[in-house]
Structure formats: C-alpha cells, structure tokens
Design an enzyme around this catalytic site. Structure first.
Site, PDB file in Angstrom:
ATOM      1  CG  ASN A   9      -1.685   1.243   1.439  1.00  0.00           C
ATOM      2  OD1 ASN A   9      -1.746   2.086   0.548  1.00  0.00           O
ATOM      3  ND2 ASN A   9      -2.300   1.376   2.606  1.00  0.00           N
ATOM      4  CD1 TRP A  10       3.313   0.873  -2.793  1.00  0.00           C
ATOM      5  CD2 TRP A  10       3.289   1.888  -4.784  1.00  0.00           C
ATOM      6  NE1 TRP A  10       3.902   0.017  -3.700  1.00  0.00           N
ATOM      7  CE2 TRP A  10       3.895   0.613  -4.937  1.00  0.00           C
ATOM      8  CE3 TRP A  10       3.163   2.706  -5.918  1.00  0.00           C
ATOM      9  CZ2 TRP A  10       4.372   0.147  -6.170  1.00  0.00           C
ATOM     10  CZ3 TRP A  10       3.635   2.250  -7.144  1.00  0.00           C
ATOM     11  CH2 TRP A  10       4.236   0.989  -7.262  1.00  0.00           C
ATOM     12  CE  LYS A  11      -0.107   3.203   4.815  1.00  0.00           C
ATOM     13  NZ  LYS A  11       0.050   3.291   6.258  1.00  0.00           N
ATOM     14  CG  HIS A  99      -5.719   1.807   5.484  1.00  0.00           C
ATOM     15  ND1 HIS A  99      -5.252   2.802   6.325  1.00  0.00           N
ATOM     16  CD2 HIS A  99      -4.698   0.936   5.325  1.00  0.00           C
ATOM     17  CE1 HIS A  99      -3.998   2.535   6.633  1.00  0.00           C
ATOM     18  NE2 HIS A  99      -3.637   1.409   6.039  1.00  0.00           N
ATOM     19  CD  GLU A 101      -2.697   5.469   7.000  1.00  0.00           C
ATOM     20  OE1 GLU A 101      -2.701   5.523   5.753  1.00  0.00           O
ATOM     21  OE2 GLU A 101      -1.775   4.946   7.663  1.00  0.00           O
ATOM     22  CD  GLU A 170      -3.424  -2.693   7.566  1.00  0.00           C
ATOM     23  OE1 GLU A 170      -2.352  -2.946   7.031  1.00  0.00           O
ATOM     24  OE2 GLU A 170      -4.061  -1.658   7.340  1.00  0.00           O
ATOM     25  N   GLY A 176       2.560   2.306  10.730  1.00  0.00           N
ATOM     26  CA  GLY A 176       3.439   3.452  10.499  1.00  0.00           C
ATOM     27  C   GLY A 176       4.163   3.914  11.748  1.00  0.00           C
ATOM     28  CB  SER A 212       5.464  -1.700  11.880  1.00  0.00           C
ATOM     29  OG  SER A 212       5.003  -0.387  12.174  1.00  0.00           O
ATOM     30  N   GLY A 233       2.850  -1.124   4.298  1.00  0.00           N
ATOM     31  CA  GLY A 233       2.889   0.284   3.937  1.00  0.00           C
ATOM     32  C   GLY A 233       4.310   0.711   3.639  1.00  0.00           C
ATOM     33  N   GLY A 234       4.963   1.342   4.641  1.00  0.00           N
ATOM     34  CA  GLY A 234       6.278   1.947   4.450  1.00  0.00           C
ATOM     35  C   GLY A 234       7.283   1.074   3.708  1.00  0.00           C
TER      36      GLY A 234
END
Ligand code: PGA
Length: 263
Positions: A9-11, A99, A101, A170, A176, A212, A233-234
C-alpha cells in the site's frame, strides 16, 4: 484467487515516474523460481492517478493492481471521488476498503465501509477489508470485540462472495509507528478471526496482517497461526524490501501449501 497475499500500500507516496519505476523494479525482482502466483498473490496499491501506469508496468504478469479506496456510488456528482467502475476500467482487480487512515482521517465509519464493500463486489472486484483496534481499545481489553464488530458490519451476509473477499488485520497502534505486534498477539487475533469469519461468511477467508511489516520481522509474522500474508505500507516503497517480504511470504505459503496437499 490465491489464498495468500502480499500487498504493498503506497499510500500518498510516489510521483508517476517513481510509481512506474517501483512497479518495474518489483516486476523485475520477482523470482519465478521461488514465487508461485497460485500460492501467493502479489498486489501493488499506488495512488489513484498512477493505477494505469502501474498496470502497464506489470502487464502480462500476475501482479494485481489494487486501489487504496473507492466511492460507494458508481457515478454522480461527487467531486474528487473515484468509483469502482472507474477503477475496473484502468485494470484494478482489488480495492482496499476501511483502512484505518480512511476510518480515522476521512470519517469512513462501519456503514460507509459496508457500502464500499458492496460497491466493490457489485463492480466485480475483490475488497481487501481492513479491521483493527486502536491502542486504548486494546489496553481496555476490547480488541476482539472491536474487530468483531467491524467484521460483522462489513461482511455479514456476504457468504456468496466469499471467494473474492480478503481481510487484513491491522492494529492501528502498529501502523506506520514501527511498533509491531508480537507474533503471539497476531496469532491470537488471527485465530480468533479465522473462527469468526467461518461464522460470518460460512467459510475461511485469507486474513493478512498489516502494521510495520519489514524484512526483519516478516518471517515471524507470516508464520503466526492464521496469517495468510501481509499488507505493507512503508516497507513497500522500497523494491528491495518489498521483494524480501514477498519472498518470505512465498516461502511460508509454499510450506503450508505442501503440507496441506501432502496430508
Ligand atoms: P505500515 O502500514 O507498514 O507503514 O505500518 C501498513 C498499512 O497501513 O497498511
């Protein structure tokens, strides 16, 4: 559809050139000797404007192009929103829905998540439904109740679509933050979710872990009970890291595949 997944997930990261280069590097780096797409699906979720470019970059491969969100309506006066038919028309096959966010920053509550899940299914795509508790909910001993309520709101009665559903657990406090859930915490929640989903949709669903995930912790997480892959993500913004994560999930998937077919 594969029963295990590694999804990046590149956000809200990358420009068009960066997105294309990242997708190309992942495509190049996937090793057919160790990655069997029947065992492990690999998905990339770039920002909306780059879905098309990423689809082109992975054309002819089984890499899935995934959207990060959608609107629940198919079309209309919803300035800035993106519908499922639009996503399908640029080659997305899956949509991340709910998600944390989206839930915390954009107000996606359980009914909104449900409406989006239904829209994704109506459009012929597969939802990746995210659930997870916040830190204060875990500390209050409410983690399972929170996750159960999110699952029921999103998926109750959708057993007929079971083959297209994926869930991602999640824990919000691990997203993150670099604060990763322990394999024991993950295993406990995934075991709970496995049984819950059988009750809610009448059969098992793939349940990914997210929060993470990094090359250094993916092995322990991927082998926790009930974990069917990861939502990253990251670490998915670096091709080398993401490829290491995919390789770990592919190894674990092949081991489970072999033991399930030999027993
Ligand atoms: P993270 O994000 O890997 O950067 O924690 C996970 C996610 O939000 O899906």
């Amino acid at each position: 559809m594969p029963r295990r997944w590694a999804v990046g997930n590149w956000k809200m990261h990358t420009t068009r050139d960066e997105a294309t280069a990242l997708a190309a590097a992942i495509r190049e780096g996937l090793d057919p000797a160790t990655w069997d797409p029947k065992v492990l699906g690999v998905g990339l979720a770039p920002p909306f404007p780059f879905l098309d470019a990423v689809r082109e970059a992975v054309d002819g491969t089984p890499i899935a192009v995934v959207a990060q969100d959608c609107h629940a309506e198919a079309k209309g006066a919803f300035t800035s929103a993106v519908s499922v038919p639009m996503l399908a028309s640029v080659g997305a096959t899956h949509v991340i829905v709910g998600h944390s966010e989206r839930r915390s920053l954009f107000g996606d509550d359980d009914p909104a998540v449900r409406a989006k899940v239904e829209a994704v299914l109506a459009g012929g795509l597969g939802p990746i439904v995210c659930v997870g508790e916040r830190l204060e909910q875990r500390e209050a001993g409410e983690a399972k109740a929170v996750v159960e309520a999110q699952v029921r709101a999103a998926l109750d009665g959708l057993g007929d679509a079971r083959d297209r559903l994926v869930v991602a657990y999640e824990p919000v406090w691990a997203i993150g933050t670099g604060k990763v859930a322990t394999p024991d915490q993950v295993g406990e929640m995934h075991t709970f979710l496995t049984a819950l989903l059988i009750d809610v949709v009448g059969g098992p669903l793939p349940v990914l872990y997210g929060g993470s995930v990094k090359p250094g912790n993916v092995d322990a997480l991927a082998e926790a009970p009930g974990v069917a892959g990861v939502l990253v993500g990251g670490a998915s913004l670096d091709a080398g890291s993401f490829l290491q994560i995919v390789a770990a999930c592919a190894r674990e998937g092949t081991e489970r595949w072999n033991s399930s077919t030999s027993s």
